[in-house]
Motif scaffolding. Structure first.
Motif, PDB file in Angstrom:
ATOM      1  N   ALA A  82       0.945  -1.357   0.129  1.00 60.15           N
ATOM      2  CA  ALA A  82       0.012  -0.196  -0.093  1.00 60.15           C
ATOM      3  C   ALA A  82       1.274   0.638  -0.167  1.00 60.15           C
ATOM      4  O   ALA A  82       2.146   1.314   0.245  1.00 60.15           O
ATOM      5  CB  ALA A  82      -0.771   0.013   0.760  1.00 60.15           C
ATOM      6  N   GLN A  83       0.425   2.485  -0.171  1.00 56.77           N
ATOM      7  CA  GLN A  83       0.807   3.504  -0.112  1.00 56.77           C
ATOM      8  C   GLN A  83       1.335   3.926   1.345  1.00 56.77           C
ATOM      9  O   GLN A  83       1.390   3.827   2.282  1.00 56.77           O
ATOM     10  CB  GLN A  83      -0.189   5.426  -0.749  1.00 56.77           C
ATOM     11  N   ASP A  84       2.805   4.352   1.290  1.00 58.58           N
ATOM     12  CA  ASP A  84       3.413   4.816   2.439  1.00 58.58           C
ATOM     13  C   ASP A  84       3.799   3.319   3.669  1.00 58.58           C
ATOM     14  O   ASP A  84       4.161   3.367   4.142  1.00 58.58           O
ATOM     15  CB  ASP A  84       2.640   6.021   3.484  1.00 58.58           C
ATOM     16  N   TYR A  85       3.689   2.045   2.233  1.00 57.88           N
ATOM     17  CA  TYR A  85       4.305   1.806   3.440  1.00 57.88           C
ATOM     18  C   TYR A  85       5.318   1.542   3.538  1.00 57.88           C
ATOM     19  O   TYR A  85       6.118   1.427   3.008  1.00 57.88           O
ATOM     20  CB  TYR A  85       3.361   0.188   2.813  1.00 57.88           C
ATOM     21  N   PRO A  86       5.833   1.190   5.040  1.00 52.99           N
ATOM     22  CA  PRO A  86       6.839   1.778   5.148  1.00 52.99           C
ATOM     23  C   PRO A  86       8.506   0.468   5.330  1.00 52.99           C
ATOM     24  O   PRO A  86       7.672  -0.725   5.869  1.00 52.99           O
ATOM     25  CB  PRO A  86       7.299   1.529   6.851  1.00 52.99           C
ATOM     26  N   CYS A  87       9.535   0.716   4.037  1.00 56.37           N
ATOM     27  CA  CYS A  87      10.647  -0.171   3.758  1.00 56.37           C
ATOM     28  C   CYS A  87      11.965  -0.033   3.537  1.00 56.37           C
ATOM     29  O   CYS A  87      11.440   1.808   3.829  1.00 56.37           O
ATOM     30  CB  CYS A  87       9.979  -0.979   2.367  1.00 56.37           C
ATOM     31  N   TYR A  88      12.575  -0.249   3.683  1.00 57.01           N
ATOM     32  CA  TYR A  88      14.235  -0.193   4.089  1.00 57.01           C
ATOM     33  C   TYR A  88      14.618  -0.334   2.396  1.00 57.01           C
ATOM     34  O   TYR A  88      14.882  -1.201   2.260  1.00 57.01           O
ATOM     35  CB  TYR A  88      14.810  -0.692   5.668  1.00 57.01           C
ATOM     36  N   ASN A 104      30.641   2.430   4.532  1.00 58.51           N
ATOM     37  CA  ASN A 104      29.562   2.187   5.696  1.00 58.51           C
ATOM     38  C   ASN A 104      28.150   2.189   4.928  1.00 58.51           C
ATOM     39  O   ASN A 104      28.027   2.820   4.171  1.00 58.51           O
ATOM     40  CB  ASN A 104      29.280   2.693   6.521  1.00 58.51           C
ATOM     41  N   LEU A 105      27.368   0.379   5.169  1.00 56.93           N
ATOM     42  CA  LEU A 105      26.697   0.443   4.721  1.00 56.93           C
ATOM     43  C   LEU A 105      25.374   1.013   5.179  1.00 56.93           C
ATOM     44  O   LEU A 105      25.569   1.369   6.324  1.00 56.93           O
ATOM     45  CB  LEU A 105      26.255  -1.248   5.220  1.00 56.93           C
ATOM     46  N   GLN A 106      24.687   1.852   4.329  1.00 49.34           N
ATOM     47  CA  GLN A 106      23.687   2.971   4.561  1.00 49.34           C
ATOM     48  C   GLN A 106      22.242   2.217   4.818  1.00 49.34           C
ATOM     49  O   GLN A 106      21.932   1.368   3.181  1.00 49.34           O
ATOM     50  CB  GLN A 106      23.690   3.888   3.506  1.00 49.34           C
ATOM     51  N   GLN A 107      21.351   2.821   5.216  1.00 50.63           N
ATOM     52  CA  GLN A 107      20.290   2.258   5.584  1.00 50.63           C
ATOM     53  C   GLN A 107      19.464   3.886   5.516  1.00 50.63           C
ATOM     54  O   GLN A 107      19.724   4.981   6.435  1.00 50.63           O
ATOM     55  CB  GLN A 107      20.213   0.839   6.644  1.00 50.63           C
ATOM     56  N   ALA A 108      18.207   3.424   4.788  1.00 49.31           N
ATOM     57  CA  ALA A 108      16.969   4.674   5.019  1.00 49.31           C
ATOM     58  C   ALA A 108      15.600   4.060   4.786  1.00 49.31           C
ATOM     59  O   ALA A 108      15.148   3.365   3.964  1.00 49.31           O
ATOM     60  CB  ALA A 108      17.628   5.452   3.803  1.00 49.31           C
ATOM     61  N   LEU A 109      14.404   5.048   4.909  1.00 42.84           N
ATOM     62  CA  LEU A 109      13.521   4.589   5.501  1.00 42.84           C
ATOM     63  C   LEU A 109      13.451   5.307   3.837  1.00 42.84           C
ATOM     64  O   LEU A 109      13.074   6.113   3.746  1.00 42.84           O
ATOM     65  CB  LEU A 109      12.766   4.934   6.525  1.00 42.84           C
ATOM     66  N   LEU A 110      12.081   4.373   2.884  1.00 39.18           N
ATOM     67  CA  LEU A 110      12.078   4.417   1.539  1.00 39.18           C
ATOM     68  C   LEU A 110      10.312   4.087   2.142  1.00 39.18           C
ATOM     69  O   LEU A 110       9.995   3.033   1.455  1.00 39.18           O
ATOM     70  CB  LEU A 110      12.476   4.147   0.356  1.00 39.18           C
ATOM     71  N   PRO A 111       9.383   4.811   2.569  1.00 39.76           N
ATOM     72  CA  PRO A 111       8.186   4.577   1.983  1.00 39.76           C
ATOM     73  C   PRO A 111       7.728   4.368   0.760  1.00 39.76           C
ATOM     74  O   PRO A 111       8.068   4.984   0.138  1.00 39.76           O
ATOM     75  CB  PRO A 111       7.216   5.865   2.668  1.00 39.76           C
ATOM     76  N   VAL A 112       6.558   3.016   0.474  1.00 40.40           N
ATOM     77  CA  VAL A 112       6.217   2.628  -0.491  1.00 40.40           C
ATOM     78  C   VAL A 112       5.172   3.707  -1.739  1.00 40.40           C
ATOM     79  O   VAL A 112       4.758   4.642  -0.633  1.00 40.40           O
ATOM     80  CB  VAL A 112       5.419   1.747  -0.756  1.00 40.40           C
ATOM     81  N   VAL A 113       5.728   4.171  -2.784  1.00 41.70           N
ATOM     82  CA  VAL A 113       4.553   4.709  -3.949  1.00 41.70           C
ATOM     83  C   VAL A 113       4.099   3.610  -5.084  1.00 41.70           C
ATOM     84  O   VAL A 113       4.523   2.921  -5.689  1.00 41.70           O
ATOM     85  CB  VAL A 113       5.121   6.282  -4.493  1.00 41.70           C
ATOM     86  N   ALA A 130       3.738  -2.362 -14.090  1.00 43.75           N
ATOM     87  CA  ALA A 130       3.491  -3.441 -13.284  1.00 43.75           C
ATOM     88  C   ALA A 130       4.608  -4.524 -12.398  1.00 43.75           C
ATOM     89  O   ALA A 130       4.425  -4.561 -11.667  1.00 43.75           O
ATOM     90  CB  ALA A 130       1.893  -3.847 -13.274  1.00 43.75           C
ATOM     91  N   THR A 131       5.546  -4.563 -13.056  1.00 44.57           N
ATOM     92  CA  THR A 131       6.628  -5.188 -12.696  1.00 44.57           C
ATOM     93  C   THR A 131       7.933  -4.266 -11.619  1.00 44.57           C
ATOM     94  O   THR A 131       9.104  -5.015 -11.147  1.00 44.57           O
ATOM     95  CB  THR A 131       6.773  -6.049 -13.468  1.00 44.57           C
ATOM     96  N   MET A 132       7.285  -3.468 -11.819  1.00 42.66           N
ATOM     97  CA  MET A 132       8.504  -2.124 -10.798  1.00 42.66           C
ATOM     98  C   MET A 132       7.192  -2.100  -9.311  1.00 42.66           C
ATOM     99  O   MET A 132       6.804  -2.140  -9.413  1.00 42.66           O
ATOM    100  CB  MET A 132       8.240  -1.065 -11.573  1.00 42.66           C
ATOM    101  N   VAL A 133       7.912  -1.875  -8.512  1.00 40.83           N
ATOM    102  CA  VAL A 133       7.447  -1.359  -7.198  1.00 40.83           C
ATOM    103  C   VAL A 133       8.047   0.243  -7.035  1.00 40.83           C
ATOM    104  O   VAL A 133       9.618   0.238  -7.699  1.00 40.83           O
ATOM    105  CB  VAL A 133       7.673  -1.623  -5.736  1.00 40.83           C
ATOM    106  N   CYS A 134       7.724   1.767  -6.825  1.00 36.39           N
ATOM    107  CA  CYS A 134       8.340   2.614  -6.131  1.00 36.39           C
ATOM    108  C   CYS A 134       8.345   3.278  -4.987  1.00 36.39           C
ATOM    109  O   CYS A 134       8.021   2.563  -3.999  1.00 36.39           O
ATOM    110  CB  CYS A 134       7.580   3.935  -7.075  1.00 36.39           C
ATOM    111  N   ALA A 135       9.909   3.676  -4.109  1.00 42.03           N
ATOM    112  CA  ALA A 135       9.459   4.065  -3.070  1.00 42.03           C
ATOM    113  C   ALA A 135      10.716   5.121  -3.124  1.00 42.03           C
ATOM    114  O   ALA A 135      11.484   5.129  -3.245  1.00 42.03           O
ATOM    115  CB  ALA A 135      10.562   2.839  -1.886  1.00 42.03           C
TER     116      ALA A 135
END
Length: 200
Positions: A82-88, A104-113, A130-135
């Motif tokens: 769903a929109q804004d689902y929290p992923c990293y 250094n390994l970077q990590q960031a919260l990228l909510p799903v679009v 449709a085979t892609m996901v945006c965040a």
């Protein structure tokens, strides 16, 4: 053991997979380097259209789980977030547009679009399939050059799942508003992954 990665990172090079790593230049207790026995690039990978941007790496040996090495599962087939689902997003790519590569390994919260938003004309339009996901896309946090092939990990009641593989970002630069990082949507390729694992 097969690890998904982006198809566009493939070539005739010799690969090894580093597991349990945080810093690429320091020796770290618990990290493991494993040779890649075989790379399986999607047969319909198209570099012009950036479709089917997925490959599997068959490791030359089994890797044990540890405090620093844990698997993330595949999502359910055709699962959509769903929109804004929290992923990293995680990766060792550039820290900003034309900036340095990170040690250094970077990590960031990228909510799903969601697909409806990401395919709006002032976002990515018809470039995103449709085979892609945006965040992301807030203009502040994104993937950047060098993050390709890395995961978009999302947590649910079952644990962590790899919902995306970094595929591309904006030519205008990293952190461009309304140009979220675009990932290969792993749930669109469950049957392909299963088929290749069974064959290899």
């Amino acid at each position: 053991m097969l690890d998904p990665t982006a198809g566009h990172g493939s070539s005739s090079r010799t690969y090894r997979v580093l597991l349990g790593k945080q810093n690429l230049v320091e020796e770290e207790a618990g990290s493991v380097a494993v040779a890649v026995e075989k790379m399986i690039v999607h047969e319909k990978w198209n570099s012009f259209l950036i479709v089917n941007d997925i490959a599997l790496l068959k490791l030359a040996e089994h890797v044990e789980n540890s405090d620093t090495i844990q698997p993330a599962c595949l999502p359910d087939p055709d699962a959509l977030l769903a929109q804004d689902y929290p992923c990293y997003i995680t990766g060792w790519g550039r820290l900003w547009t034309n900036g340095p590569i990170s040690d250094n390994l970077q990590q960031a919260l990228l909510p799903v679009v969601d697909h409806e938003t990401c395919t709006k004309r002032d976002w990515w339009g018809s470039t995103v399939r449709a085979t892609m996901v945006c965040a992301g896309g807030d203009g502040v946090v994104s993937g950047c050059n060098g993050d390709s092939g890395g995961p978009l990990n999302c947590q649910n009641a079952k644990g962590w799942e790899v919902h995306g593989i970094v595929s591309f970002g904006s030519g205008l630069g990293c952190n461009t508003a309304k140009k979220p990082t675009v990932f290969t949507r792993v749930s669109a390729y469950n049957s392909w992954i299963t088929e290749k694992m069974n064959q290899n």
